[in-house]
Design a protein around this motif. Structure first.
Motif, PDB file in Angstrom:
ATOM      1  N   CYS A  21       0.858  -1.189   0.000  1.00  0.00           N
ATOM      2  CA  CYS A  21       0.000   0.000   0.000  1.00  0.00           C
ATOM      3  C   CYS A  21       0.886   1.229   0.000  1.00  0.00           C
ATOM      4  N   TYR A  22       0.375   2.276  -0.615  1.00  0.00           N
ATOM      5  CA  TYR A  22       1.117   3.524  -0.711  1.00  0.00           C
ATOM      6  C   TYR A  22       0.760   4.419   0.469  1.00  0.00           C
ATOM      7  N   ASN A  23       1.752   5.055   1.046  1.00  0.00           N
ATOM      8  CA  ASN A  23       1.473   6.035   2.097  1.00  0.00           C
ATOM      9  C   ASN A  23       2.559   7.097   2.148  1.00  0.00           C
ATOM     10  N   ASP A  24       2.188   8.307   1.783  1.00  0.00           N
ATOM     11  CA  ASP A  24       3.016   9.480   2.020  1.00  0.00           C
ATOM     12  C   ASP A  24       4.477   9.324   1.553  1.00  0.00           C
ATOM     13  N   GLY A  25       4.639   9.031   0.297  1.00  0.00           N
ATOM     14  CA  GLY A  25       5.994   8.948  -0.248  1.00  0.00           C
ATOM     15  C   GLY A  25       6.666   7.598  -0.095  1.00  0.00           C
ATOM     16  N   TYR A  26       5.947   6.663   0.501  1.00  0.00           N
ATOM     17  CA  TYR A  26       6.503   5.322   0.718  1.00  0.00           C
ATOM     18  C   TYR A  26       5.562   4.233   0.204  1.00  0.00           C
ATOM     19  N   ILE A  27       6.148   3.136  -0.209  1.00  0.00           N
ATOM     20  CA  ILE A  27       5.416   1.921  -0.538  1.00  0.00           C
ATOM     21  C   ILE A  27       5.643   0.956   0.620  1.00  0.00           C
ATOM     22  N   LEU A  28       4.556   0.525   1.260  1.00  0.00           N
ATOM     23  CA  LEU A  28       4.661  -0.329   2.441  1.00  0.00           C
ATOM     24  C   LEU A  28       4.323  -1.768   2.107  1.00  0.00           C
ATOM     25  N   SER A  29       5.064  -2.693   2.672  1.00  0.00           N
ATOM     26  CA  SER A  29       4.738  -4.092   2.447  1.00  0.00           C
ATOM     27  C   SER A  29       5.310  -4.977   3.546  1.00  0.00           C
ATOM     28  N   PHE A  30       5.176  -6.262   3.339  1.00  0.00           N
ATOM     29  CA  PHE A  30       5.482  -7.258   4.354  1.00  0.00           C
ATOM     30  C   PHE A  30       5.939  -8.524   3.649  1.00  0.00           C
ATOM     31  N   SER A  31       6.868  -9.217   4.225  1.00  0.00           N
ATOM     32  CA  SER A  31       7.288 -10.511   3.678  1.00  0.00           C
ATOM     33  C   SER A  31       7.861 -11.348   4.811  1.00  0.00           C
ATOM     34  N   THR A  32       8.310 -12.521   4.490  1.00  0.00           N
ATOM     35  CA  THR A  32       9.092 -13.269   5.477  1.00  0.00           C
ATOM     36  C   THR A  32      10.508 -13.335   4.921  1.00  0.00           C
ATOM     37  N   VAL A  33      11.460 -13.557   5.791  1.00  0.00           N
ATOM     38  CA  VAL A  33      12.840 -13.581   5.333  1.00  0.00           C
ATOM     39  C   VAL A  33      13.006 -14.664   4.265  1.00  0.00           C
ATOM     40  N   GLY A  34      13.656 -14.314   3.219  1.00  0.00           N
ATOM     41  CA  GLY A  34      13.868 -15.227   2.103  1.00  0.00           C
ATOM     42  C   GLY A  34      14.738 -14.524   1.094  1.00  0.00           C
ATOM     43  N   GLY A  38      -2.813 -13.105  19.842  1.00  0.00           N
ATOM     44  CA  GLY A  38      -1.726 -13.726  20.584  1.00  0.00           C
ATOM     45  C   GLY A  38      -0.633 -14.217  19.651  1.00  0.00           C
ATOM     46  N   GLY A  39       0.371 -14.844  20.226  1.00  0.00           N
ATOM     47  CA  GLY A  39       1.440 -15.418  19.414  1.00  0.00           C
ATOM     48  C   GLY A  39       2.347 -14.362  18.827  1.00  0.00           C
ATOM     49  N   TRP A  40       3.261 -14.822  18.003  1.00  0.00           N
ATOM     50  CA  TRP A  40       4.297 -13.934  17.461  1.00  0.00           C
ATOM     51  C   TRP A  40       3.726 -12.770  16.672  1.00  0.00           C
ATOM     52  N   TRP A  41       2.578 -13.030  16.042  1.00  0.00           N
ATOM     53  CA  TRP A  41       2.040 -12.003  15.147  1.00  0.00           C
ATOM     54  C   TRP A  41       1.619 -10.754  15.921  1.00  0.00           C
ATOM     55  N   GLN A  42       0.863 -10.999  17.018  1.00  0.00           N
ATOM     56  CA  GLN A  42       0.420  -9.882  17.846  1.00  0.00           C
ATOM     57  C   GLN A  42       1.606  -9.186  18.508  1.00  0.00           C
ATOM     58  N   HIS A  63      11.450  -3.806  14.664  1.00  0.00           N
ATOM     59  CA  HIS A  63      10.454  -4.350  15.594  1.00  0.00           C
ATOM     60  C   HIS A  63      10.524  -3.612  16.914  1.00  0.00           C
ATOM     61  N   SER A  64      10.218  -2.321  16.884  1.00  0.00           N
ATOM     62  CA  SER A  64      10.293  -1.536  18.115  1.00  0.00           C
ATOM     63  C   SER A  64       9.022  -0.686  18.223  1.00  0.00           C
ATOM     64  N   PRO A  65       8.691  -0.242  19.447  1.00  0.00           N
ATOM     65  CA  PRO A  65       7.416   0.443  19.675  1.00  0.00           C
ATOM     66  C   PRO A  65       7.193   1.653  18.771  1.00  0.00           C
ATOM     67  N   GLU A  66       8.238   2.417  18.460  1.00  0.00           N
ATOM     68  CA  GLU A  66       8.013   3.634  17.678  1.00  0.00           C
ATOM     69  C   GLU A  66       7.519   3.356  16.257  1.00  0.00           C
ATOM     70  N   TRP A  67       7.618   2.104  15.847  1.00  0.00           N
ATOM     71  CA  TRP A  67       7.115   1.756  14.519  1.00  0.00           C
ATOM     72  C   TRP A  67       5.735   1.106  14.567  1.00  0.00           C
ATOM     73  N   HIS A  68       5.113   1.183  15.746  1.00  0.00           N
ATOM     74  CA  HIS A  68       3.828   0.534  15.944  1.00  0.00           C
ATOM     75  C   HIS A  68       2.786   0.946  14.895  1.00  0.00           C
ATOM     76  N   GLN A  69       2.648   2.268  14.696  1.00  0.00           N
ATOM     77  CA  GLN A  69       1.606   2.764  13.799  1.00  0.00           C
ATOM     78  C   GLN A  69       1.823   2.268  12.361  1.00  0.00           C
ATOM     79  N   MET A  70       3.076   2.270  11.974  1.00  0.00           N
ATOM     80  CA  MET A  70       3.402   1.817  10.630  1.00  0.00           C
ATOM     81  C   MET A  70       3.059   0.337  10.468  1.00  0.00           C
ATOM     82  N   ARG A  71       3.390  -0.452  11.491  1.00  0.00           N
ATOM     83  CA  ARG A  71       3.049  -1.875  11.413  1.00  0.00           C
ATOM     84  C   ARG A  71       1.536  -2.081  11.367  1.00  0.00           C
ATOM     85  N   GLU A  72       0.807  -1.240  12.115  1.00  0.00           N
ATOM     86  CA  GLU A  72      -0.661  -1.331  12.091  1.00  0.00           C
ATOM     87  C   GLU A  72      -1.183  -1.090  10.665  1.00  0.00           C
TER      88      GLU A  72
END
Lengths: 173, 173
Positions: free
Chosen positions: A39-52, B163-167, A91-100
């Motif tokens: 998804c696009y947000n404010d100058g950034y493209i956001l996404s998610f994957s697993t390590v690979g 719960g779990g790692w995801w949350q 994976h730190s609290p200050e990035w909570h909103q972005m992860r949401e």
């Protein structure tokens, strides 16, 4: 067919509207391209994957290219290409909103992010399941749009039916 | 969702059946990906373009990646990824048959190849119109296929609801 450049704002609008794109990374000058949801947000493209492979390559070389398009046919399409830079979201609290935000995207698209996960089970590979949130900072965005068009320029550049460079080229003369 | 590997033959079958793919190249480790039309023939992906950024980059670095897919939804898709090597088809008589093959593809898809051409006119750029036939030698091909699936493994890897790692990950704890 008539080709126009699409300005930055219209390109960003297309990026905002779409969710499926292609993400290219490179290592040792070998490119690698995969489909991905974002998804696009404010100058950034956001996404998610697993390590690979993809994440490992982007960690070693953050230069990436994202391509999205709406292709209705050979003469009717819009294509946007982004040159950008991979940034991992810690994976730190200050990035909570972005992860949401990325999480909302995940929910919207159901289990799309599972391929990386599933492969660890089906392939029986030993690599651990490590989820990664990332974003791509958009350094440059360009867009082009084709429409059937019917003006003089379009007529002038239609494919030569016979003779001319095209025939000579085909015949190798 | 259930992910399976697709074998070489089934991957080649998909490549043969489709015509629209994404082609990634790289220069100085910057990847660049564009949509393109192609046809598959005997271990090669054949296509055509006019001289421009993509061709210049592939000339300077022949390592490319081609990605094709059929995406019906986040849980139902097939994706094939090729690592390959760019080879230009010289404008000489011995390549006549190959050019004919690419030309048939062109005709089938009308004016799709005009973007590069049109840009030289619309952009008013000075670069000459130089048509280029090329092929990509397939060095490695891999495929994956997702289907909704309903077995124990698929259930086991569905997204954790709470719960779990995801949350914990989302909350940054």
């Amino acid at each position: 067919v008539q080709i126009e450049e699409v300005g930055r704002q219209a390109s960003i609008e297309l990026l905002s509207r779409l969710r499926l794109g292609r993400l290219a990374c490179a290592r040792d000058n070998q490119p690698y391209v995969t489909p991905f949801y974002y998804c696009y947000n404010d100058g950034y493209i956001l996404s998610f994957s697993t390590v690979g492979q993809k994440i490992e390559w982007m960690r070693s070389n953050p230069r990436v290219c994202v391509q999205v398009d709406e292709i209705k046919g050979p003469q009717q399409w819009t294509c946007v290409i982004v040159f950008g830079r991979y940034e991992e979201l810690p994976h730190s609290p200050e990035w909570h909103q972005m992860r949401e935000m990325v999480h909302s995207l995940l929910e919207q698209y159901g289990n799309w992010w599972e391929p990386g996960f599933a492969q660890t089970i089906i392939g029986g590979a030993a690599r651990p399941l490590v989820p990664v949130f990332f974003r791509i900072f958009i350094e440059q965005v360009t867009g082009h749009k084709a429409s059937p068009g019917n003006d003089a320029a379009a007529a002038k550049i239609s494919a030569p039916k016979s003779g001319g460079w095209w025939q000579r080229l085909r015949k190798g003369s």
